[in-house]
Design a protein around this motif. Structure first.
Motif, mmCIF file in Angstrom:
data_model
loop_
_atom_site.group_PDB
_atom_site.id
_atom_site.type_symbol
_atom_site.label_atom_id
_atom_site.label_comp_id
_atom_site.label_asym_id
_atom_site.label_seq_id
_atom_site.Cartn_x
_atom_site.Cartn_y
_atom_site.Cartn_z
ATOM 1 N N ALA B 108 0.833 -1.206 0.000
ATOM 2 C CA ALA B 108 0.000 0.000 0.000
ATOM 3 C C ALA B 108 0.867 1.255 0.000
ATOM 4 O O ALA B 108 0.680 2.159 -0.825
ATOM 5 N N ILE B 109 1.851 1.298 0.869
ATOM 6 C CA ILE B 109 2.667 2.516 0.968
ATOM 7 C C ILE B 109 3.511 2.696 -0.295
ATOM 8 O O ILE B 109 3.690 3.816 -0.785
ATOM 9 N N VAL B 112 1.468 4.232 -2.993
ATOM 10 C CA VAL B 112 1.237 5.662 -2.802
ATOM 11 C C VAL B 112 2.501 6.474 -3.104
ATOM 12 O O VAL B 112 2.430 7.573 -3.642
ATOM 13 N N GLU B 132 2.381 8.133 4.163
ATOM 14 C CA GLU B 132 1.768 7.690 5.417
ATOM 15 C C GLU B 132 0.661 8.634 5.858
ATOM 16 O O GLU B 132 -0.366 8.222 6.395
ATOM 17 N N LEU B 135 -2.321 7.725 3.724
ATOM 18 C CA LEU B 135 -2.900 6.442 4.128
ATOM 19 C C LEU B 135 -3.665 6.617 5.435
ATOM 20 O O LEU B 135 -4.725 6.030 5.646
ATOM 21 N N SER B 141 -3.612 3.455 7.807
ATOM 22 C CA SER B 141 -2.196 3.506 8.190
ATOM 23 C C SER B 141 -1.706 2.154 8.700
ATOM 24 O O SER B 141 -0.538 1.823 8.537
ATOM 25 N N ARG B 144 -0.276 -0.299 5.832
ATOM 26 C CA ARG B 144 0.721 0.255 4.922
ATOM 27 C C ARG B 144 1.580 -0.800 4.248
ATOM 28 O O ARG B 144 1.967 -0.665 3.106
ATOM 29 N N VAL B 159 -6.835 3.104 -0.892
ATOM 30 C CA VAL B 159 -5.401 3.244 -1.188
ATOM 31 C C VAL B 159 -5.219 3.919 -2.552
ATOM 32 O O VAL B 159 -4.368 4.800 -2.724
#
Lengths: 220, 256
Positions: B108-109, B112, B132, B135, B141, B144, B159
């Motif tokens: 996910a992080i 992004v 972060e 998210l 969060s 992540r 996301v």
């Protein structure tokens, strides 16, 4: 047959056999590497190339894939010679195998790239990535995971196809085995030995492939 | 000098022989939240996709913040801008898709931060801080380090919204972002969009959620056969549609 005499004969023939194994490994390695590099180019041309390029490359892969490897080996040694490009047997053999490998890898790469949903490219474009960046960071990593199993198969095929180079006098494992047999008349045991060695090489390749596959698999 | 953030003038787009957009005109001011409704095939999604050049268009102009998108006109000749320039312009807008289109091989992080690092050229640490933060804004969060395959549809879409908005776009485009979601997951995504609307984010939202459009939009555009059939305040339009087509559309849709 006396087993101790077979072991004795193996010992006597250890250097020719070892050099056969070594040559098989070198030929396979070089043709897989060259074939893969060429094949990635082929696959990308088939996927993203302009129409004339696509047709040209399509013709190349279809032609190569429709030709027996043995014919490719003979052609690269004898036919290239007639047009003034006389390669050494080793060069001709590796060239033939690499070309063969490239057509297969090309199809694998094309299939993997085309299997990626269009939305991936669109999402990458939408955040401002250029085509090259999209390919490097989004498409290639996904295609790679798709490619790996089929690529390992092709690599194993190349090891097996390397036996065909014996026909142009390259002392790879099969030819060196046959030479030992010609001297000892122990055909069956030495053919079994060669078979076992080929199996070990390909088993090694496949284990390595599975290991990498596990390492890079996407969690879900 | 223009006061509108987005101006669409006489936008034409065909797929082969089928003319999908037949001269669309539309303006968005800063902080406008405009919902685009209409039956399928009316050109809603295509209009959205022209704005960030996921589709080329044959005629008309789109400007964002005074900048002409996709094409240059020089000596009376219309030319597509170079690919690199178009890539840069695409980053002026953020887009969320019906199918989320998260990158499955990235967490996910990482999803992004990819654009922040590769397009905005931020350092990895700085990008991670921004990533972060977003998210966190979409309530994920704790997820992540999860891969998209480990997230629910609603979480994936959140996301995806974070990925788009982290790029700090001038305009957000939403293309039927709840259509692929199970009914119980729709709301969490709509909440995120409402939250962004409160922030003053300029948004163009193609949606079938009439109730949502009614609540969040300060203007609604009804597209009909490649043109804007009607537009205005949803409180006015949904109650007293001026055209027969809109009345029929509203009757057949879930809004009542």
């Amino acid at each position: 047959m006396d087993p101790t005499s077979f072991l004795e004969q193996i010992w006597i023939a250890r250097w020719p056999l070892a050099s056969g194994v070594g040559l098989t490994l070198i030929i396979s390695f070089l043709s897989i590497i060259a074939g893969t590099i060429l094949g990635v180019g082929v696959g990308m041309s088939l996927t993203y190339g302009a129409r004339p390029l696509r047709w040209l490359v399509r013709g190349y892969t279809d032609f190569i894939r429709g030709t027996p490897v043995l014919v490719l080996v003979l052609a690269s040694y004898y036919v290239l010679g007639t047009i003034g490009l006389q390669l050494k047997p080793f060069q001709a053999g590796v060239l033939a195998l690499a070309v063969f490998c490239s057509s297969h890898v090309g199809e694998i790469v094309r299939g993997a790239l085309q299997a990626i949903p269009k939305g991936q490219t669109e999402a990458a474009k939408a955040i401002g990535l250029t085509f090259a960046e999209t390919f490097i960071y989004v498409l290639a990593p996904q295609a790679l995971r798709q490619i790996l199993p089929a690529w390992v198969n092709t690599a194993a095929e190349m090891v097996k196809a390397s036996t065909l180079l014996s026909i142009i006098g390259i002392g790879e494992l099969l030819l060196s085995t046959q030479e030992v047999i010609a001297r000892t008349f122990m055909s069956l045991p030495f053919y079994f030995l060669a078979g076992a060695l080929y199996f070990l090489i390909n088993f090694g390749i496949e284990s390595l492939g599975r290991l990498i596959e596990r390492k890079i698999s996407i969690q879900s | 000098m223009t006061t509108n953030l987005v101006e669409i003038r006489d936008l034409h787009k065909s797929f082969g022989k089928v003319e999908v957009l037949k001269g669309v005109n539309c303006d968005l001011a800063q902080s406008d939240v405009v919902c685009v409704i209409g039956s399928s095939g009316s050109g809603k999604t295509t209009m959205l996709r022209c704005i960030n050049m996921l589709e080329d268009f044959e005629a008309g102009t789109i400007t964002i913040d005074g900048e002409a998108i996709g094409y240059d006109v020089r000596d009376g000749k219309r030319r597509r801008k170079p690919e690199r320039e178009i890539a840069r312009q695409r980053a002026l807008t953020g887009m969320a898709f019906q199918q989320f289109n998260l990158f499955p091989h990235l967490t996910a992080i990482e999803n992004v931060t990819l654009g922040l690092v590769k397009v905005k050229r931020l350092g990895r640490d700085e990008a991670t801080v921004i990533g972060e933060r977003w998210l966190d804004r979409v309530g994920l969060s704790t997820r992540r380090n999860n891969y998209p395959g480990q997230l629910s549809g609603g979480q994936q879409q959140r996301v995806a919204i974070a990925r788009a908005i982290a790029m700090n776009p001038k305009l957000m485009l939403f293309d039927e972002v709840t259509s692929a979601l199970d009914p119980e997951l729709v709301n969490e995504v709509l909440m995120v969009i409402k939250d962004l609307a409160r922030d003053g984010m300029t948004m163009l939202i193609v949606t079938h959620e009439m109730r949502f459009a009614y609540e969040v939009a300060n203007r609604v555009i009804f597209m009909n056969e490649g043109l804007i059939g009607e537009e205005g305040d949803p409180r006015e339009m949904f109650i007293r549609p001026k055209t027969q087509r809109l009345a029929e559309f509203l009757k057949s849709s879930s809004f009542n």
